[in-house]
Structures are given as structure tokens and as C-alpha cells.
Enzyme design. Structure first.
Site, PDB file in Angstrom:
ATOM      1  CB  THR A  68      17.424 -35.689 -30.058  1.00 50.16           C
ATOM      2  OG1 THR A  68      17.484 -34.267 -30.299  1.00 50.16           O
ATOM      3  CG2 THR A  68      18.716 -36.331 -30.507  1.00 50.16           C
ATOM      4  CE1 TYR A  69       9.844 -36.182 -25.771  1.00 47.27           C
ATOM      5  CE2 TYR A  69      11.007 -34.696 -24.271  1.00 47.27           C
ATOM      6  CZ  TYR A  69       9.842 -35.327 -24.678  1.00 47.27           C
ATOM      7  OH  TYR A  69       8.670 -35.108 -23.999  1.00 47.27           O
ATOM      8  N   PRO A  70      12.284 -33.460 -28.846  1.00 43.45           N
ATOM      9  CG  PRO A  70      10.271 -33.044 -29.993  1.00 43.45           C
ATOM     10  CD  PRO A  70      11.095 -34.148 -29.379  1.00 43.45           C
TER      11      PRO A  70
END
Length: 291
Positions: A68-70
Site C-alpha cells: 500500500t501507499y508507504p
């Protein structure tokens, strides 16, 4: 002289006496969801990666559809998070598939509440990847994210803290160890238990044979240079930068030769240029350099 005499007397003894012992049941809490700062600290402490490099790897994994978006400050999963579907994908992995399958068949436990910063959800895997399909550094970050996710939805670790008092002549020493009853999340995050020592099972009044005696002379040491992971934590605590900008700030002070990275541990040693800069700013206005 007094210590040397005690050590000499102890050497004359062939056995020591177990004077007493105690057992206390304890538990170690599983981790919350993983956020950016947590990932940056792991990248530095465990893999020797700079925070900027860690973020570049995480962003590449995100763009490749593996995580997922980090960039997130949150450690709390949403109430609508589809754990079952993601665990199912993880059950196909050759490294931790069996562990994930066990979570599906009854090992799953509700994650800790964590912090909801209102931005993005915690960092988790999205799709399965095998070790041979990713580069070495990419795999290390991906593997950690997967294991952290699985650990966060596992049970807490339960153990018995053992304390034994051993008498050598007129001196008493304490032996402390652990016996795990249930490893819980530490089974998938096994590195967390490597420093835990299991104490042997002993009986009060039991005599133990002395195998070796040492008398060490030690001196206090000045504090070491700040580790990059410690700087990341301090910046977050003092509101210096954001989860998105912290890696860039650290990269800048390294590239501008204000600090040098010392291995092992990615310790940041101030250079003469960096010290002079801070002293100059401090003379102008202390608030510029003080957190």
C-alpha cells in the site's frame, strides 16, 4: 583488593547453592500497524539502509502493486479492512504461507487500536511476491512489511519470567531468563526473541557446579553518535518535518557534509562543517537549532 579476595575465595569453591527463585507470568504485546516512521527505523536498524533509500524502495514496491501507499502516520486499521482476503493472498507465499493459513483457521486476533492520523492506512502488503522475483534490498523491505502485518493480527506472546538467586560464598547473583508458553506474533517476527534467554529449570537448594569465574574491570563510556533511526524518532517526536520529508532532510545533511555516516548502525557523526554551522546559528538565535 576486596573484590580480588572474593573472587579468589569463589575459585576455591567447586559448587554454588541455588538460594531461591521466582516465576512471574508476563506477556509481550504485538505491534500496531506499520507507519512510515516505523519502516524508516527498521530500514536503518535492521538492514543498514538510509531513510531516503528505504522510502525509494517502498515507493517502488507500491508502484509495482506489492504494498500500500508507504507515506502514512497511521498505525490503526480501518473497521472495513478486509483481513481475510489479504491473509488468503499471504497464505500462497512459500516463506510464511503456512503461518498465514493458520491465521485463517483460528489464529487471527483483532489488531491493536493504534493511531488514526486521518491520512492513509498502515503499510501492508497488497499482493504476494516470492523471494526470487525481487532484488535483495526490495525483498528485505517487502518481507518485513508482510511479517509485520501478520504479526499485528496475531496473538500476544506469553512467557514466564524466571528469576533465580545463586549464592557463591558470601555473594548472591541473580539469573534472569524466560520460558515461552506461547510465542504468538514472535513466531512470525522471530528476530524479536533472539535476545531472550531461556533460564534452565532449577530447584531451590540445588547445588550447581562452577564452570568459570571472571572479574571484569569496566569504565563508563561517553554516549555514542546518534543513529539515523534515533534521529528519525527524535524528528517525529519534536515535529521536525513530516513522514514524507524526514528522509529528504536527513539525505540533505549527509550530502552537504554536515554529518558522515559511520557503520555499523548508520551512526551520524557531525563534521567540522556541521558543528561550525550549528554554533554560528546558535550565536544568532538559539531557537533556530534547538528542538
Amino acid at each position: 583488593m576486596r573484590q580480588a579476595k572474593k573472587c579468589w575465595i569463589a575459585r576455591k569453591l567447586k559448587k554454588v547453592l541455588l538460594w531461591g527463585q521466582s516465576y512471574n507470568k508476563k506477556s509481550k504485546s504485538k505491534p500496531e500497524g506499520l507507519n512510515t516512521v516505523g519502516l524508516l527505523k527498521i530500514g536503518s536498524n535492521s538492514f543498514g539502509l538510509g531513510s531516503h533509500e528505504t522510502m525509494k524502495i517502498a515507493e517502488k514496491l507500491y508502484l509495482s502493486g506489492f504494498i500500500t501507499y508507504p507515506r502514512t502516520e497511521s498505525t490503526s486499521y480501518s473497521i472495513n479492512f478486509d483481513f481475510k482476503s489479504l491473509i488468503g493472498k499471504m497464505s500462497n507465499n512459500s516463506e510464511w504461507g503456512e503461518y498465514a493459513s493458520n491465521l485463517l483457521t483460528g489464529g487471527f486476533e483483532t489488531p491493536k487500536k493504534g493511531k488514526d492520523a486521518g491520512d492513509h492506512p498502515p503499510i501492508t502488503p497488497v499482493n504476494n511476491a516470492e523471494k526470487g522475483k525481487l532484488r535483495d534490498k526490495d525483498w528485505k523491505i517487502y518481507e518485513y512489511i508482510c511479517r509485520h502485518f501478520l504479526g499485528s493480527i496475531s496473538s500476544n506472546a506469553k512467557y514466564e519470567r524466571q528469576s533465580a538467586l545463586i549464592q557463591v560464598g558470601s555473594e548472591r547473583f541473580e539469573l534472569i531468563g524466560k520460558q515461552f508458553q506461547k510465542k504468538g506474533f514472535m513466531e512470525i517476527m522471530s528476530w524479536l526473541s533472539q535476545s531472550d534467554k531461556e533460564a534452565p529449570i532449577l530447584k531451590e537448594g540445588q547445588k550447581l557446579r562452577i564452570s568459570e569465574l571472571k572479574l571484569n574491570k569496566l569504565t563508563t563510556q561517553p554516549p555514542d553518535f546518534l543513529k539515523e533511526s534515533e534521529l528519525v524518532e527524535a524528528m517525529e517526536k519534536n515535529g521536525i518535518g513530516t513522514d514524507a520529508s524526514i528522509p529528504t532532510h536527513i539525505k540533505n545533511i549527509i550530502e552537504r557534509n554536515y554529518v558522515q555516516v559511520k557503520q555499523p548502525g548508520r551512526k551520524l557523526a557531525p563534521t567540522e562543517l556541521g558543528i561550525t554551522l550549528v554554533r554560528s546559528y546558535f550565536e544568532i538565535d538559539p531557537e533556530i537549532v534547538l528542538p
